[in-house]
Write a protein that holds these residues in place. Structure first.
Motif, mmCIF file in Angstrom:
data_model
loop_
_atom_site.group_PDB
_atom_site.id
_atom_site.type_symbol
_atom_site.label_atom_id
_atom_site.label_comp_id
_atom_site.label_asym_id
_atom_site.label_seq_id
_atom_site.Cartn_x
_atom_site.Cartn_y
_atom_site.Cartn_z
ATOM 1 N N ILE A 133 20.817 30.191 10.049
ATOM 2 C CA ILE A 133 21.480 29.453 11.120
ATOM 3 C C ILE A 133 20.678 28.225 11.524
ATOM 4 N N GLN A 134 19.361 28.426 11.728
ATOM 5 C CA GLN A 134 18.539 27.375 12.301
ATOM 6 C C GLN A 134 17.712 26.627 11.266
ATOM 7 N N ASN A 135 17.434 27.278 10.169
ATOM 8 C CA ASN A 135 16.483 26.683 9.234
ATOM 9 C C ASN A 135 17.165 25.654 8.345
ATOM 10 N N HIS A 136 17.646 24.603 9.003
ATOM 11 C CA HIS A 136 18.126 23.438 8.281
ATOM 12 C C HIS A 136 19.273 23.797 7.349
ATOM 13 N N SER A 137 20.289 24.481 7.860
ATOM 14 C CA SER A 137 21.426 24.874 7.033
ATOM 15 C C SER A 137 22.036 23.666 6.344
ATOM 16 N N PRO A 138 22.296 23.722 5.031
ATOM 17 C CA PRO A 138 22.798 22.569 4.288
ATOM 18 C C PRO A 138 24.296 22.362 4.422
ATOM 19 N N HIS A 139 24.979 23.153 5.259
ATOM 20 C CA HIS A 139 26.431 23.069 5.332
ATOM 21 C C HIS A 139 26.904 21.859 6.142
ATOM 22 N N ASN A 140 26.027 21.196 6.892
ATOM 23 C CA ASN A 140 26.456 20.090 7.750
ATOM 24 C C ASN A 140 25.803 18.773 7.331
ATOM 25 N N LEU A 141 25.678 18.583 6.030
ATOM 26 C CA LEU A 141 24.980 17.390 5.555
ATOM 27 C C LEU A 141 25.951 16.252 5.209
ATOM 28 N N SER A 142 27.068 16.199 5.887
ATOM 29 C CA SER A 142 28.039 15.122 5.638
ATOM 30 C C SER A 142 27.664 13.914 6.489
ATOM 31 N N LEU A 143 26.618 13.195 6.033
ATOM 32 C CA LEU A 143 26.122 12.056 6.796
ATOM 33 C C LEU A 143 27.024 10.833 6.585
ATOM 34 N N ARG A 144 27.160 9.990 7.637
ATOM 35 C CA ARG A 144 27.936 8.749 7.547
ATOM 36 C C ARG A 144 26.958 7.576 7.403
ATOM 37 N N PHE A 145 27.304 6.603 6.590
ATOM 38 C CA PHE A 145 26.393 5.512 6.298
ATOM 39 C C PHE A 145 27.014 4.164 6.668
ATOM 40 N N SER A 146 26.168 3.227 7.097
ATOM 41 C CA SER A 146 26.623 1.861 7.398
ATOM 42 C C SER A 146 25.945 0.897 6.433
ATOM 43 N N VAL A 147 26.580 -0.222 6.117
ATOM 44 C CA VAL A 147 26.067 -1.169 5.122
ATOM 45 C C VAL A 147 25.998 -2.571 5.725
ATOM 46 N N LYS A 148 24.870 -3.276 5.494
ATOM 47 C CA LYS A 148 24.712 -4.683 5.918
ATOM 48 C C LYS A 148 24.622 -5.576 4.673
ATOM 49 N N GLU A 149 24.679 -6.891 4.918
ATOM 50 C CA GLU A 149 24.658 -7.803 3.782
ATOM 51 C C GLU A 149 23.283 -8.426 3.548
ATOM 52 N N THR A 150 22.400 -8.511 4.581
ATOM 53 C CA THR A 150 21.065 -9.095 4.409
ATOM 54 C C THR A 150 20.010 -8.071 4.790
ATOM 55 N N TYR A 151 18.977 -8.012 3.963
ATOM 56 C CA TYR A 151 17.962 -6.974 4.154
ATOM 57 C C TYR A 151 16.583 -7.558 3.892
ATOM 58 N N SER A 152 15.556 -6.947 4.532
ATOM 59 C CA SER A 152 14.201 -7.482 4.395
ATOM 60 C C SER A 152 13.205 -6.492 3.807
ATOM 61 N N LYS A 153 13.469 -5.178 3.900
ATOM 62 C CA LYS A 153 12.514 -4.183 3.453
ATOM 63 C C LYS A 153 12.899 -3.635 2.078
ATOM 64 N N LYS A 154 11.897 -3.459 1.202
ATOM 65 C CA LYS A 154 12.182 -3.031 -0.163
ATOM 66 C C LYS A 154 11.687 -1.609 -0.477
ATOM 67 N N MET A 157 22.674 13.932 -2.719
ATOM 68 C CA MET A 157 23.779 13.388 -1.935
ATOM 69 C C MET A 157 23.636 11.880 -1.740
ATOM 70 N N LEU A 158 22.428 11.429 -1.407
ATOM 71 C CA LEU A 158 22.218 10.004 -1.151
ATOM 72 C C LEU A 158 22.223 9.199 -2.451
ATOM 73 N N SER A 159 21.740 9.800 -3.531
ATOM 74 C CA SER A 159 21.769 9.128 -4.835
ATOM 75 C C SER A 159 23.210 8.918 -5.282
ATOM 76 N N ASP A 160 24.049 9.903 -4.987
ATOM 77 C CA ASP A 160 25.464 9.772 -5.331
ATOM 78 C C ASP A 160 26.119 8.601 -4.597
ATOM 79 N N LYS A 161 25.548 8.223 -3.457
ATOM 80 C CA LYS A 161 26.068 7.088 -2.693
ATOM 81 C C LYS A 161 25.569 5.751 -3.250
#
Length: 623
Positions: free
Chosen positions: A469-490, A555-559
């Motif tokens: 229940i508490q130990n970082h259950s992977p069932h709620n990992l549907s994160l939402r992502f935002s995208v910008k057009e200019t970036y400074s960090k690599k 999950m993030l690599s798939d994005k």
């Protein structure tokens, strides 16, 4: 964590054998060292008492005990083979420090009781064979400590060979004893049908169970199987489990033969002749020659007794070393440990013999076995929990049917012990001149033991439920992502703790770096095991964290993001800077809401320590 019995760990190679037979032989040995504990002098006393008082009626108890022992020892071997942890080490990683201290103390009591039986038995054998006084015989048993030291320095295979020779001596001695005794085979078979003639038989039956299924053997077996070096692949582990089961089956059935032979000998000689009160090994030895009509019967009896005492004392002392190192992570010189173990057994034996004389040794032996039986629940229950844990056993957990059978065995043993304790306390209260003393001493102690037993039964279930229940259950990992057009960090490091704060931290990092940046997800395992053993830890939470970190990466690599991971162990304010400073990162991004360790990290002075330890900007994101 240090390896179990480090001086002989993985010292026997089982690979590259020229034939299947030689490969099987390479695995054979640990169960024989374990089996001698099932035929030690404590067994002799309970078997003789059972045979003389009740004839063949308690043979079924021996058979049931042997089947219980076979299952429990196979579970113990499975734990050691799969997890590369002995039972004491596994307990230390599961329970809290105070509980582990109590379990260690109880295990030491069990080993002391066992060693007491071995010391007395061997001393009695020396007394019977060479007419050396019992006190001097007890003191002579100190010398076998040095024999053990010599054998283990020669390697575990030499020790196993020595033990197998002693087991063979015991076995052959009783083959001849059976020929001399001429038991009634129909009554032997009838004795395999469960029955309890009276309440006194229950005490003897529990003593037999305690003498047969021994708690220290569970610690011992889980360690000894680790002396084999084999292929750690799935197929290799399956093969090791199969060969060790064969080893256990053969060795424990030999032990059953010896125990049954002792009880049958007592039934065929003493019970048959109306001698129902023979409980002392010395009396049994004295009556064998006139009853069986041969001088070889008592000689073989004494020789087998010495062999049983010598072999079981070696394994008992090894178990003491395993328990101390496993529970306390305390390593002392082996010879010092073995001298201490032996003295713990010798001192009470000498005191009792000096005060009450040699006539009470049989009662002392039976009492030692009942003490062993009372300790069984505290070793069996953690063992069943561990081998049932899918994560800990890495897919080699026991089946549901085996779990149910193991829990039934545990219930039988604990219930029998509970009845014995209740009957004993009731008897003391009825006969005591001042029962108030018992009410304020013995009764609270019994209740405390019951509470402890319930705790070790329930605790792993609660921990497992919390981890789901508490130990970082992977069932709620549907994160939402935002995208910008200019970036400074690599090159961006992101600290994650699998809480709700991760979404904000990861989104903020992506706003800084975009799709082209390289991201490294850093997670620090903060368990007690991780703090103590670092990357060598192998506990439940570490396995879960590794799995979740990998799921994040996938999950993030798939994005479309370029993701790497770093798993650290210990205190976050030390481990995160170490990881960050060795990499070429532009910034570290952290969220504010995590479990307790991360809350401590973000608030107060801890964050300042972290900020001053890293050479790049720290970006804290509040959810």
């Amino acid at each position: 964590m240090s390896k179990s019995l480090e001086e002989v760990n993985q010292s026997v190679h089982t690979q590259n054998k020229s034939s299947v037979f030689r490969k099987i032989l390479a695995f054979f040995g640990p169960a024989y060292l374990v089996s001698v504990g099932y035929m030690d002098p404590g067994n002799w006393a309970t078997d003789i008492a059972g045979g003389s008082q009740f004839g063949y009626a308690l043979l079924w108890v021996l058979l049931m005990s042997n089947l219980m022992a076979l299952l429990l020892q196979s579970l113990s071997a499975r734990l050691g083979i799969v997890t590369q942890r002995d039972l004491a080490q596994a307990s230390r990683e599961t329970y809290s420090k105070p509980i582990n201290y109590i379990l260690y103390f109880l295990a030491e009591i069990a080993i002391a009781a066992c060693d007491l039986a071995e010391v007395l038995g061997m001393a009695i054998g020396i007394n019977l064979l060479f007419d050396i006084p019992l006190i001097e015989g007890v003191l002579i048993t100190v010398l076998d400590t040095f024999l053990l030291l010599f054998l283990i320095n020669k390697g575990i295979r030499k020790m196993e060979a020595f033990i197998i020779v002693l087991v063979a001596i015991i076995g052959f001695s009783f083959v001849f004893e059976m020929i001399f005794a001429e038991p009634e085979l129909d009554k032997v078979l009838y004795g395999l049908i469960p029955s309890l003639p009276n309440s006194a038989a229950l005490y003897i039956a529990i003593g037999i169970i305690g003498a047969t299924v021994m708690p220290h053997n569970l610690y011992l077996h889980s360690s000894l199987v680790q002396t084999r070096k084999f292929d750690r692949s799935t197929a290799g582990i399956k093969q090791a489990l199969k060969y060790n089961l064969i080893d256990s089956t053969i060795a424990l059935n030999l032990a059953f033969f010896v125990n049954a032979a002792i009880l049958i000998l007592a039934a065929a000689t003493f019970h048959r002749n109306g001698m129902f009160e023979v409980a002392e090994i010395q009396d049994a030895h004295k009556f064998l020659e006139p009853l069986l009509g041969t001088k070889w019967a008592p000689i073989l009896f004494a020789v087998a007794l010495i062999a049983a005492g010598q072999s079981s004392t070696i394994t008992g002392t090894l178990a003491g070393q395993i328990v101390m190192e496993g529970y306390l992570n305390l390593r002392i010189q082996p010879w010092v440990r073995r001298i201490i173990t032996r003295l713990i057994a010798i001192v009470p034996a000498v005191i009792v013999i000096l005060i009450y004389g040699e006539s009470v040794t049989g009662k002392l032996l039976i009492l030692s076995q009942v003490i062993l039986s009372l300790q069984l629940g505290f070793a069996i229950i953690p063992l069943i929990h561990f081998v049932s844990d899918k994560t800990k056993m890495k897919g080699f957990h026991i089946s549901r049917l085996t779990q149910v059978t193991a829990w039934i065995i545990a219930l039988i043993i604990v219930s029998l012990n509970g009845k014995l304790v209740y009957d004993e306390i009731t008897g003391w209260l009825e006969t005591a001149e001042n029962p108030f003393i018992i009410w304020i001493t013995v009764v609270p102690l019994a209740i405390a033991f019951l509470v402890l037993l319930l705790y070790i039964v329930i605790k792993p279930f609660i921990v497992r439920a919390k981890s789901n229940i508490q130990n970082h259950s992977p069932h709620n990992l549907s994160l939402r992502f935002s995208v910008k057009e200019t970036y400074s960090k690599k090159n961006i490091a992101i600290s994650v703790d699998f809480s709700n704060a991760d979404e904000a931290a990861i989104n903020s990092a992506f706003e800084l770096g975009g799709i082209e940046a390289n991201y490294t997800l850093i997670h620090v395992v903060e368990t007690v095991g991780a703090l103590m053993y670092g990357q060598n830890v192998d506990d439940h939470e570490t396995t879960i964290d590794e799995k979740l970190l990998l799921e994040y990466k996938v999950m993030l690599s798939d994005k479309g993001f370029k993701i790497q991971t770093e798993l650290g162990f210990g205190k976050p304010n030390k481990i995160i800077p170490a990881i960050v400073n060795k990499g070429s990162f532009d910034i570290l991004v952290m969220g504010t809401h995590g479990h307790t360790g991360f809350k401590d990290l973000i608030f107060g002075t801890t964050v300042d320590k972290l900020r001053h330890k890293i050479s790049i900007p720290l970006f804290i994101v509040k959810k």
